[in-house]
Design an enzyme around this catalytic site. Structure first.
Site, PDB file in Angstrom:
ATOM      1  N   GLU A  82      -1.983  -5.265  -3.623  1.00 35.77           N
ATOM      2  CA  GLU A  82      -1.076  -4.492  -2.768  1.00 35.77           C
ATOM      3  C   GLU A  82      -0.010  -5.402  -2.160  1.00 35.77           C
ATOM      4  O   GLU A  82       1.176  -5.046  -2.108  1.00 35.77           O
ATOM      5  CB  GLU A  82      -1.865  -3.800  -1.658  1.00 35.77           C
ATOM      6  CG  GLU A  82      -2.742  -2.665  -2.149  1.00 35.77           C
ATOM      7  CD  GLU A  82      -3.571  -2.041  -1.046  1.00 35.77           C
ATOM      8  OE1 GLU A  82      -3.911  -0.851  -1.153  1.00 35.77           O
ATOM      9  OE2 GLU A  82      -3.893  -2.749  -0.066  1.00 35.77           O
ATOM     10  N   ASP A 106       0.833  -1.204   0.000  1.00 38.71           N
ATOM     11  CA  ASP A 106       0.000   0.000   0.000  1.00 38.71           C
ATOM     12  C   ASP A 106       0.869   1.256   0.000  1.00 38.71           C
ATOM     13  O   ASP A 106       0.616   2.209  -0.742  1.00 38.71           O
ATOM     14  CB  ASP A 106      -0.917  -0.029   1.225  1.00 38.71           C
ATOM     15  CG  ASP A 106      -1.747   1.238   1.362  1.00 38.71           C
ATOM     16  OD1 ASP A 106      -2.576   1.503   0.480  1.00 38.71           O
ATOM     17  OD2 ASP A 106      -1.552   1.967   2.354  1.00 38.71           O
TER      18      ASP A 106
END
Length: 238
Positions: A132, A64
């Site tokens: 992610e 992320d």
């Protein structure tokens, strides 16, 4: 002659596991540390009662941050004159869960994800979360440059910069779209005002009978956009 023949033989290409080959088809390269990618694709539902195994949440946390960094740098290059607030909105639009889910499914990552079998991936945020995590795995397995290349290809490669900025900075359109999604009645009240004998326009955004924002502009469009921007910020519309 045998000695010469030894060196003339073609080197046998390395053998790869079926999992490594699957990663190659999705990302375009073979992983060095397969375990990182295996962890990235394991949802916590698989190991709920097996604490000795890893899942993808730590890699998701890392990925992320890597995606945010790469997207932020891309936006800085694409929109050199936009202020921080607009860049933040643009990034939020790119990395929102729906977009990451779509990217994950388009690249075929969803076919490699392991869950407990009871979860339907398309109704969850799991594909985007795993994307992610995979980016986090690429960062650790190779480097930031390779992770950036993957992000450029699978996330940023499908984005039209002009459409992105147009849709993001058109606050009235965003407000109208939000009102439709939330089934809210919205009204723009435009009135003429005079300041120092100069005619201006005041726009008021009224939602559900409640005044949300007011703004003044040189024309109706400018006033409406300014009032809409205030309303979008006041209502925290992403």
């Amino acid at each position: 002659m045998a000695f010469f023949g030894f060196f003339s033989k073609k080197e046998k290409p390395p053998e790869h596991s079926s999992f490594a080959t699957s990663i190659f088809h999705v990302l375009g390269f073979y992983p060095t540390n397969e375990d990182l990618y295996k962890d990235a694709l394991v949802h916590r539902s698989v190991i709920r009662n097996r604490k000795e195994l890893s899942n993808n949440e730590r890699l998701e946390f890392l990925g992320d941050s890597v995606i945010d960094l790469v997207v932020a740098e891309w936006l800085m290059e694409q929109f050199k004159n936009e202020p921080e607030g607009v860049l933040t909105q643009l990034r939020a639009k790119i990395v929102n869960r729906k977009n990451l889910n779509d990217c994950s499914i388009k690249m075929g990552l969803d076919k490699l994800i392991k869950t407990d079998g009871k979860i339907k991936l398309r109704n969850t945020s799991i594909p985007g979360n795993c994307l992610e995590a995979v980016i986090g795995a690429v960062y650790l397995d190779v480097n930031l440059k390779k992770a950036s290349e993957v992000i450029q290809k699978v996330i940023l490669g499908h984005i039209d910069a002009e459409d992105l900025i147009s849709n993001t900075t058109n606050f009235k359109s965003r407000l109208l779209e939000w009102s439709q999604q939330e089934k809210k009645q919205i009204e723009f009240v435009i009135s003429e005002i005079f300041e120092s004998e100069k005619k201006l326009f005041e726009a008021e955004v009224v939602i559900g009978g409640e005044s949300i924002s007011k703004a003044i502009g040189k024309n109706k469009k400018e006033a409406s956009q300014k009032a809409s921007k205030q309303a979008v910020e006041s209502l925290s519309i992403s």
